[in-house]
Scaffold this motif. Structure first.
Motif, PDB file in Angstrom:
ATOM      1  N   ALA A  83       1.514 -10.282  -4.454  1.00 13.80           N
ATOM      2  CA  ALA A  83       1.859  -9.161  -5.319  1.00 13.80           C
ATOM      3  C   ALA A  83       0.679  -8.885  -6.246  1.00 13.80           C
ATOM      4  N   SER A  84       0.773  -7.801  -7.029  1.00 10.77           N
ATOM      5  CA  SER A  84      -0.312  -7.424  -7.940  1.00 10.77           C
ATOM      6  C   SER A  84       0.269  -7.296  -9.345  1.00 10.77           C
ATOM      7  N   HIS A  85       0.131  -8.387 -10.127  1.00 12.08           N
ATOM      8  CA  HIS A  85       0.755  -8.395 -11.446  1.00 12.08           C
ATOM      9  C   HIS A  85      -0.161  -8.954 -12.534  1.00 12.08           C
ATOM     10  N   GLY A  86      -1.466  -8.986 -12.260  1.00  9.74           N
ATOM     11  CA  GLY A  86      -2.416  -9.410 -13.277  1.00  9.74           C
ATOM     12  C   GLY A  86      -2.575 -10.916 -13.402  1.00  9.74           C
ATOM     13  N   LEU A  87      -1.858 -11.681 -12.604  1.00  9.24           N
ATOM     14  CA  LEU A  87      -1.955 -13.135 -12.536  1.00  9.24           C
ATOM     15  C   LEU A  87      -1.464 -13.539 -11.159  1.00  9.24           C
ATOM     16  N   PRO A  88      -1.675 -14.770 -10.725  1.00  9.15           N
ATOM     17  CA  PRO A  88      -1.180 -15.136  -9.397  1.00  9.15           C
ATOM     18  C   PRO A  88       0.314 -14.847  -9.277  1.00  9.15           C
ATOM     19  N   ALA A  89       0.665 -14.010  -8.313  1.00  7.24           N
ATOM     20  CA  ALA A  89       2.055 -13.577  -8.159  1.00  7.24           C
ATOM     21  C   ALA A  89       2.364 -13.370  -6.684  1.00  7.24           C
ATOM     22  N   LEU A  90       3.598 -13.655  -6.326  1.00  5.12           N
ATOM     23  CA  LEU A  90       4.030 -13.552  -4.938  1.00  5.12           C
ATOM     24  C   LEU A  90       5.313 -12.747  -4.831  1.00  5.12           C
ATOM     25  N   GLY A  91       5.465 -12.083  -3.696  1.00  6.88           N
ATOM     26  CA  GLY A  91       6.743 -11.557  -3.279  1.00  6.88           C
ATOM     27  C   GLY A  91       7.213 -12.391  -2.103  1.00  6.88           C
ATOM     28  N   TYR A  92       8.479 -12.212  -1.714  1.00 10.20           N
ATOM     29  CA  TYR A  92       9.027 -13.050  -0.650  1.00 10.20           C
ATOM     30  C   TYR A  92       9.814 -12.228   0.360  1.00 10.20           C
ATOM     31  N   VAL A  93       9.689 -12.637   1.626  1.00 10.17           N
ATOM     32  CA  VAL A  93      10.451 -12.047   2.729  1.00 10.17           C
ATOM     33  C   VAL A  93      11.379 -13.119   3.279  1.00 10.17           C
ATOM     34  N   LEU A  94      12.675 -12.882   3.217  1.00  9.74           N
ATOM     35  CA  LEU A  94      13.657 -13.780   3.827  1.00  9.74           C
ATOM     36  C   LEU A  94      14.107 -13.127   5.125  1.00  9.74           C
ATOM     37  N   GLU A  95      13.793 -13.773   6.243  1.00 11.06           N
ATOM     38  CA  GLU A  95      14.074 -13.176   7.546  1.00 11.06           C
ATOM     39  C   GLU A  95      14.854 -14.146   8.425  1.00 11.06           C
ATOM     40  N   GLU A  96      16.008 -13.685   8.906  1.00  8.61           N
ATOM     41  CA  GLU A  96      16.810 -14.494   9.813  1.00  8.61           C
ATOM     42  C   GLU A  96      16.167 -14.560  11.193  1.00  8.61           C
ATOM     43  N   ILE A 154      15.389  -9.479   4.168  1.00  8.01           N
ATOM     44  CA  ILE A 154      15.428  -9.095   2.761  1.00  8.01           C
ATOM     45  C   ILE A 154      14.039  -9.312   2.171  1.00  8.01           C
ATOM     46  N   VAL A 155      13.519  -8.295   1.488  1.00 14.91           N
ATOM     47  CA  VAL A 155      12.187  -8.367   0.895  1.00 14.91           C
ATOM     48  C   VAL A 155      12.314  -8.195  -0.609  1.00 14.91           C
ATOM     49  N   TYR A 156      11.728  -9.097  -1.359  1.00 17.45           N
ATOM     50  CA  TYR A 156      11.742  -9.044  -2.826  1.00 17.45           C
ATOM     51  C   TYR A 156      10.300  -9.029  -3.316  1.00 17.45           C
ATOM     52  N   THR A 157       9.929  -7.976  -4.057  1.00 11.65           N
ATOM     53  CA  THR A 157       8.536  -7.851  -4.474  1.00 11.65           C
ATOM     54  C   THR A 157       8.201  -8.653  -5.717  1.00 11.65           C
ATOM     55  N   GLY A 158       9.214  -8.983  -6.533  1.00  6.54           N
ATOM     56  CA  GLY A 158       8.898  -9.498  -7.853  1.00  6.54           C
ATOM     57  C   GLY A 158       8.254  -8.394  -8.684  1.00  6.54           C
ATOM     58  N   ASP A 159       7.641  -8.748  -9.785  1.00  6.17           N
ATOM     59  CA  ASP A 159       6.955  -7.766 -10.636  1.00  6.17           C
ATOM     60  C   ASP A 159       5.600  -7.443 -10.016  1.00  6.17           C
ATOM     61  N   THR A 160       5.322  -6.160  -9.831  1.00  5.87           N
ATOM     62  CA  THR A 160       4.075  -5.829  -9.140  1.00  5.87           C
ATOM     63  C   THR A 160       3.761  -4.348  -9.230  1.00  5.87           C
ATOM     64  N   ARG A 161       2.481  -4.038  -9.163  1.00  2.71           N
ATOM     65  CA  ARG A 161       2.056  -2.685  -8.816  1.00  2.71           C
ATOM     66  C   ARG A 161       2.438  -2.434  -7.346  1.00  2.71           C
ATOM     67  N   PRO A 162       2.330  -1.193  -6.875  1.00  6.07           N
ATOM     68  CA  PRO A 162       2.607  -0.950  -5.450  1.00  6.07           C
ATOM     69  C   PRO A 162       1.680  -1.786  -4.561  1.00  6.07           C
ATOM     70  N   VAL A 163       2.248  -2.423  -3.552  1.00  4.85           N
ATOM     71  CA  VAL A 163       1.471  -3.252  -2.606  1.00  4.85           C
ATOM     72  C   VAL A 163       1.919  -2.904  -1.182  1.00  4.85           C
ATOM     73  N   ILE A 164       1.833  -1.627  -0.842  1.00  2.69           N
ATOM     74  CA  ILE A 164       2.308  -1.176   0.459  1.00  2.69           C
ATOM     75  C   ILE A 164       1.586  -1.875   1.620  1.00  2.69           C
ATOM     76  N   PRO A 165       0.260  -2.095   1.565  1.00  4.05           N
ATOM     77  CA  PRO A 165      -0.382  -2.808   2.682  1.00  4.05           C
ATOM     78  C   PRO A 165       0.228  -4.190   2.926  1.00  4.05           C
ATOM     79  N   GLU A 193      -1.180   0.121 -15.999  1.00  4.73           N
ATOM     80  CA  GLU A 193      -1.819  -0.712 -17.019  1.00  4.73           C
ATOM     81  C   GLU A 193      -1.177  -2.090 -17.111  1.00  4.73           C
ATOM     82  N   PHE A 194       0.151  -2.127 -16.998  1.00  2.43           N
ATOM     83  CA  PHE A 194       0.865  -3.393 -17.152  1.00  2.43           C
ATOM     84  C   PHE A 194       1.280  -4.011 -15.808  1.00  2.43           C
ATOM     85  N   TYR A 195       0.670  -3.542 -14.738  1.00  2.00           N
ATOM     86  CA  TYR A 195       0.879  -4.120 -13.410  1.00  2.00           C
ATOM     87  C   TYR A 195       2.348  -4.068 -12.974  1.00  2.00           C
ATOM     88  N   HIS A 196       2.938  -2.895 -13.116  1.00  2.00           N
ATOM     89  CA  HIS A 196       4.292  -2.654 -12.641  1.00  2.00           C
ATOM     90  C   HIS A 196       4.286  -1.417 -11.745  1.00  2.00           C
TER      91      HIS A 196
END
Length: 256
Positions: A83-96, A154-165, A193-196
């Motif tokens: 993810a892109s949130h100004g510090l190390p950040a991750l989103g998660y994909v839960l896939e059956e 199910i995809v959860y981005t967490g806090d982030t700027r757009p990260v379409i790629p 500015e605030f990485y959202h």
């Protein structure tokens, strides 16, 4: 709770773990618990163990993840993306795991398989032997089973700027996309500015990745209603848009 995945180390996203772990211990938990997250997850777990001044009654472990890391569970996998949130950040994909294809009952009977236990064996992926017209033959699962069908995602981005790629790489065709929508378009510059992300950007991400349902989350408390957020997301995305309250329950259905 069998595992905890942390997206990033801003206080509103991890401080509750301290109390949760202590409550679990007081309630007699003995099963291990693993905390997964980006850089600093090991330090977080060590801090939890030290700061509470209590005797932790179960093993608490940590696993550091980065983009592309995946964790295998029974029947599904959790994969991390950046993810892109100004510090190390991750989103998660839960896939059956994929589900078996549809069983063609008529074709099985045509091949000489009698209704009964052999049907079940074929559906479980086993080859069976049958006798038809006095000749013994093998019937393969591929003879009577359709193509595998996808499980739910199910995809959860967490806090982030757009990260379409990143979403295109890891989270295409989500049955549920839970996306940061902190701001509406009037605050687009503040969002960057605030990485959202804005609600419109969340809608664009859902459209680009062919999501089925988009859940807008992390909406700033500056807003007294979410009318603009919903409208802006729906302008960019033709699927279902929801803005869930805390403890909202959603039944995630299969695509087919």
């Amino acid at each position: 709770v069998d595992a905890i995945f942390v997206t990033h180390w801003h206080a509103d996203h991890f401080l509750g773990i301290f109390g949760l772990v202590q409550t679990m211990s007081f309630n007699g938990r003995t099963e291990p618990l693993t905390l997964y997250g980006p850089v600093w997850v090991h330090e977080c777990v060590e801090t939890i163990k030290k700061i509470g001044r209590f005797n932790l009654k179960f093993p608490l472990d940590s696993v550091e993840l980065s983009e592309g890391s995946w964790v295998r569970f029974n029947g599904y996998t959790v994969t991390a993306f950046a993810a892109s949130h100004g510090l190390p950040a991750l989103g998660y994909v839960l896939e059956e795991d994929p589900r078996p294809g549809r069983f063609d009952r008529e074709r099985a009977i045509e091949l000489g398989v009698p209704p009964g236990p052999l049907f079940g064996r074929l559906q479980r992926g086993e080859t069976v032997k049958v006798t038809k017209d006095g000749e013994e033959r093998e019937v393969l699962p591929s003879d009577v089973m359709g193509a595998p069908r996808p499980g739910r995602k199910i995809v959860y981005t967490g806090d982030t700027r757009p990260v379409i790629p990143a979403l295109l790489s890891y989270g295409k065709e989500a049955d549920l996309l839970i996306h940061d929508a902190t701001y509406d378009e009037s605050e687009k510059k503040r969002a960057a500015e605030f990485y959202h992300a804005t609600a419109a950007q969340a809608g664009q991400a859902a459209a680009a990745t062919d999501a089925r349902v988009l859940a807008l989350t992390h909406i700033s408390s500056r807003y007294t209603d979410t009318v603009a957020h919903a409208a802006e997301a729906k302008a960019a995305f033709s699927g279902t848009v929801i803005i869930p309250d805390d403890l909202f329950m959603l039944d995630v259905t299969y695509r087919n």
